[in-house]
Design a protein around this motif. Structure first.
Motif, short mmCIF file in Angstrom:
data_model
loop_
_atom_site.label_atom_id
_atom_site.label_comp_id
_atom_site.label_asym_id
_atom_site.label_seq_id
_atom_site.Cartn_x
_atom_site.Cartn_y
_atom_site.Cartn_z
N LEU A 314 7.64 0.97 -1.67
CA LEU A 314 7.31 0.24 -2.92
C LEU A 314 6.42 -1.09 -2.42
O LEU A 314 5.50 -1.51 -3.18
CB LEU A 314 8.39 -0.30 -3.75
CG LEU A 314 8.25 -1.36 -4.75
CD1 LEU A 314 7.42 -0.50 -6.05
CD2 LEU A 314 9.50 -1.67 -5.54
N LEU A 315 6.96 -1.81 -1.48
CA LEU A 315 6.26 -3.08 -1.00
C LEU A 315 4.79 -2.87 -0.53
O LEU A 315 4.18 -3.66 -0.62
CB LEU A 315 7.05 -3.80 -0.12
CG LEU A 315 6.79 -5.28 0.46
CD1 LEU A 315 6.79 -6.10 -0.87
CD2 LEU A 315 7.67 -5.70 1.62
N HIS A 316 4.63 -1.69 0.07
CA HIS A 316 3.50 -1.18 0.65
C HIS A 316 2.27 -0.91 -0.49
O HIS A 316 1.30 -1.48 -0.54
CB HIS A 316 3.53 -0.04 1.57
CG HIS A 316 2.13 0.47 2.23
ND1 HIS A 316 1.85 -0.04 3.50
CD2 HIS A 316 1.15 1.26 1.71
CE1 HIS A 316 0.72 0.45 3.80
NE2 HIS A 316 0.36 1.01 2.92
N ILE A 317 2.67 -0.33 -1.43
CA ILE A 317 2.09 -0.14 -2.59
C ILE A 317 1.72 -1.22 -3.27
O ILE A 317 0.60 -1.62 -3.95
CB ILE A 317 2.81 1.01 -3.55
CG1 ILE A 317 2.74 2.18 -2.94
CG2 ILE A 317 1.93 1.10 -5.08
CD1 ILE A 317 3.65 3.29 -3.60
N TYR A 318 2.80 -2.31 -3.44
CA TYR A 318 2.59 -3.45 -4.06
C TYR A 318 1.73 -4.49 -3.38
O TYR A 318 0.83 -5.04 -4.08
CB TYR A 318 3.90 -4.23 -4.12
CG TYR A 318 4.16 -5.45 -4.94
CD1 TYR A 318 4.76 -5.32 -6.38
CD2 TYR A 318 3.85 -6.58 -4.14
CE1 TYR A 318 4.99 -6.50 -6.83
CE2 TYR A 318 4.42 -7.90 -4.78
CZ TYR A 318 4.82 -7.73 -6.19
OH TYR A 318 5.09 -9.04 -6.83
N CYS A 319 1.55 -4.19 -2.06
CA CYS A 319 0.54 -5.22 -1.54
C CYS A 319 -0.69 -4.79 -1.46
O CYS A 319 -1.62 -5.34 -1.51
CB CYS A 319 1.19 -5.49 0.14
SG CYS A 319 2.52 -6.30 0.30
#
Length: 362
Positions: A314-319
């Motif tokens: 999720l954090l990868h997509i978020y960034c």
């Protein structure tokens, strides 16, 4: 490390004529009793560590920021406890078929539930590959974990590392249970192997993150075999003093290496020295927490693997979409809440799938 309550308890144990190592054994048992709560603390620390890497806290709260940047120590605690509990479980029932079935089903099912859709997103929105053959090859390359060892582009490195560690465990088990000398010789051999691998084989940053954690997993196996304090009462104090001295020395060497431009491998390798003090500190924290907080920590600890997979993807997509810049501090609230919610959903689906496969899955 002992607080006043610990000192009183230790004095009481000595007055009753019991050896100090019995007290240490009881302390380790308390840690195992709070294992899931400690897992919960670790995964929360790791989540905030990854968020801190992309959303820096203001300079006027450096202590909080520095604390969050040590969150990758939680990985070493995970691996230490994993090796410790694996030994205890396998010693009771040394059935290799059951071992591989339970462990790999527990890891692979949640991984596939998150990695399959995530890698589809990565191919279509991030990779820039347009040909069907290239997409298929890139998808298999990432999903299988080969990208970790050869390119370092795999986000979920922990899953692929723990699979390798689980494959090595039966061999380590046979070596460790022979005698203490062979056990500690194994740990030295593992350290030597990881250093040799790092020096001789060009590897990515993420691959170094993975194999530099093998000593922590090995140490957990060794400590489970020989007890939490495998020394005579006469040498207990000497061991603690020596351990403290070596820990301080290694941390100073680590700082010196970083200041002189050394790579991350050495820092990750030295985190093993923090496992014991952090474990006892976390046990004390959980012990002093109220029942409601312990219940929340246990809930998060029960789905720690799913929480890791959910938050890191999720954090990868978020960034990728730049939300960490527009949302700022809200990232510290948004990412954990969505990640834990998604992790719970994935854990329920995985539990439904695995229980249909076998009734022996823990």
């Amino acid at each position: 490390m002992f607080c006043p309550r610990f000192s009183v308890t230790l004095q009481g144990v000595r007055r009753k004529g019991l050896k100090p190592y019995i007290f240490s054994r009881l302390t380790m048992n308390k840690i195992l009793n709070y294992r899931n709560e400690i897992y919960g603390l670790c995964i929360i620390w790791i989540i905030f560590f990854h968020i801190e890497a992309v959303t820096r806290l203001p300079h006027y709260i450096p202590l909080v920021s520095d604390f969050l940047r040590l969150g990758n120590c939680g990985v070493d605690i995970f691996l230490f406890l994993s090796g410790y509990c694996l030994f205890l479980s396998f010693k009771k029932n040394p059935d290799l078929n059951r071992y591989f079935h339970r462990r790999f089903l527990r890891i692979i099912v949640p991984y596939l539930l998150i990695a399959i859709p995530y890698n589809f997103w990565e191919i279509f929105f991030e990779s820039g590959i347009t040909s069907s053959l290239g997409m298929a090859g890139h998808y298999i390359y990432n999903l299988s974990g080969l990208s970790l060892w050869f390119s370092g582009v795999q986000t979920t490195w922990f899953v692929h590392a723990i699979i390798i560690f689980y494959l090595l465990f039966p061999v380590f088990f046979q070596i460790v249970k022979r005698n203490r000398f062979s056990a500690w010789l194994l740990l030295g051999g593992v350290y030597a192997f990881t250093i040799l691998l790092h020096q001789c084989v060009p590897s990515s940053k993420l691959a170094a993150i993975a194999y530099s954690r093998l000593p922590a997993f090995t140490l957990g196996i060794i400590m489970a075999c020989h007890g939490p304090n495998p020394f005579s009462s006469l040498s207990v104090s000497l061991f603690h003093v020596a351990y403290l001295f070596v820990t301080i020395l290694i941390l100073h060497v680590n700082v010196w290496l970083k200041r002189n431009g050394s790579d991350y491998f050495w820092g990750w390798s030295f985190f093993i020295t923090l496992v014991f003090p952090l474990l006892f500190l976390m046990e004390r924290i959980v012990n002093f927490c109220g029942h409601s907080i312990r219940k929340v920590l246990k809930f998060v600890g029960d789905i720690s693997l799913e929480a890791y997979l959910a938050h890191i993807t999720l954090l990868h997509i978020y960034c990728f979409y730049g939300f960490q810049k527009s949302m700022g501090w809200w990232t510290y609230l948004i990412v954990p809440i969505i990640s834990i919610s998604l992790a719970y959903l994935v854990s329920q689906i995985a539990k439904h799938i695995t229980t249909r496969k076998t009734t022996s899955i823990a």
